[in-house]
Design an enzyme around this catalytic site. Structure first.
Site, PDB file in Angstrom:
ATOM      1  N   TYR A   1      29.947  63.356  10.411  1.00 55.00           N
ATOM      2  CA  TYR A   1      28.383  63.103  10.377  1.00 55.00           C
ATOM      3  C   TYR A   1      27.596  64.467  10.112  1.00 55.00           C
ATOM      4  O   TYR A   1      26.922  64.713   9.317  1.00 55.00           O
ATOM      5  CB  TYR A   1      27.991  62.746  11.889  1.00 55.00           C
TER       6      TYR A   1
ATOM      7  N   SER B   1      19.813  67.336  10.492  1.00 56.05           N
ATOM      8  CA  SER B   1      20.110  67.667  11.724  1.00 56.05           C
ATOM      9  C   SER B   1      20.416  69.063  12.139  1.00 56.05           C
ATOM     10  O   SER B   1      21.015  69.644  11.158  1.00 56.05           O
ATOM     11  CB  SER B   1      21.359  66.626  12.165  1.00 56.05           C
TER      12      SER B   1
END
Length: 287
Positions: free
Chosen positions: A192, A179
């Site tokens: 995360y 990501s």
């Protein structure tokens, strides 16, 4: 030119986790109706985690269109998973649904064995399953949340790679979902972000480890993409106008990510390993 929803087209909305793609407004674009396959994965077998919806669904469909037999591994949403299977089969593809939790090493081994038994081998692993939960206050990240995030997002990648490796051979590929937030951070997704940074490092290290076997390991780093994780895990004010911060002023759609996974899984990228391919709509990792 394909019409894509702009950020202003996305209203604030929330769903209980795990969110359903079928309940999102506007619906994510994952049908690949304009995709032009070229048999890039003909005769290959792939297993894709977190493939019931979102990016995983689009990748599974793209792989099937390119000729691969596809195992769709998912954890909870039976309805979304069945829709993915139907989409693949309606386009002439082969799909095996496997309901399993990647936090369980035994379940990962069993999923790989089911795939090999069904299709006769394994050539491609896509690690895509992910968990996130937004917390504005760092102190609100509980031990339970921290453990679930790491167990899903990085332990699961290790478990799947370890289970798949005995079946992979020269020319095989592993593609991980990282990501952009693993490169630039996000203040409400601290745990995360940490796992996505770990995935990037895992990709580079495993690529070096497996290079002598001619097994390539790469990573796609998406920017904001309109998937069920957004209304299922983000505050409503973050969902409204989602993706506005990137240069293209909109979120990516799942089907826009799929070609990057095809590229890294097929022989077109035969000299690419240890790479992090950013697909972000213009959200830069540096500068």
């Amino acid at each position: 030119m394909i019409e894509r929803p702009k950020s202003e087209d996305i209203p604030g909305q929330q769903q209980p986790y795990p969110a359903k793609q079928s309940a999102m407004t506007p619906a994510p674009q994952s049908s690949l109706e304009h995709y032009r396959p070229a048999a890039k994965l003909a005769g290959k077998v792939a297993i894709i985690t977190g493939a019931d919806s979102g990016i995983g669904r689009a990748v599974a469909l793209a792989f099937a269109l390119e000729g691969a037999g596809v195992a769709v591994l998912y954890n909870q949403n039976d309805g979304d998973a069945q829709t993915t299977k139907e989409m693949i089969e309606q386009r002439g593809g082969r799909c095996l649904l496997i309901k399993a939790d990647v936090r369980d090493a035994d379940a990962c081994r069993d999923a790989v064995e089911q795939t090999v038994s069904e299709f006769g081998g394994l050539d491609i692993l896509v690690n895509n399953a992910a968990y996130q939960k937004a917390q504005k206050d760092f102190l609100e990240i509980t031990d339970e949340q921290l453990e679930r995030t790491f167990q899903t997002n990085i332990f699961g990648y290790f478990y799947m790679a370890r289970a798949a490796l005995p079946h992979l051979k020269a020319g095989s590929a592993i593609v991980n979902s990282g990501s952009i937030v693993g490169l630039v951070g996000n203040p409400i997704l601290v745990d995360y972000c940490a796992t996505k940074g770990a995935i990037h490092a895992f990709t580079k290290a495993l690529a070096l480890n497996l290079a002598d076997k001619n097994i390539r390991v790469n990573c796609v780093a998406p920017g904001p993409v309109w998937t069920p994780n957004i209304p299922g895990t983000m505050p409503i004010e973050e969902v409204e106008n989602f993706g506005h911060e990137v240069a293209m002023k909109r979120p990516g759609q799942p089907e826009e990510l799929a070609p990057a996974y095809v590229y890294l899984a097929c022989d077109d990228s035969s000299f690419v390993t240890g790479a992090i391919l950013e697909v972000t709509g213009g959200k830069l990792s540096s500068g």
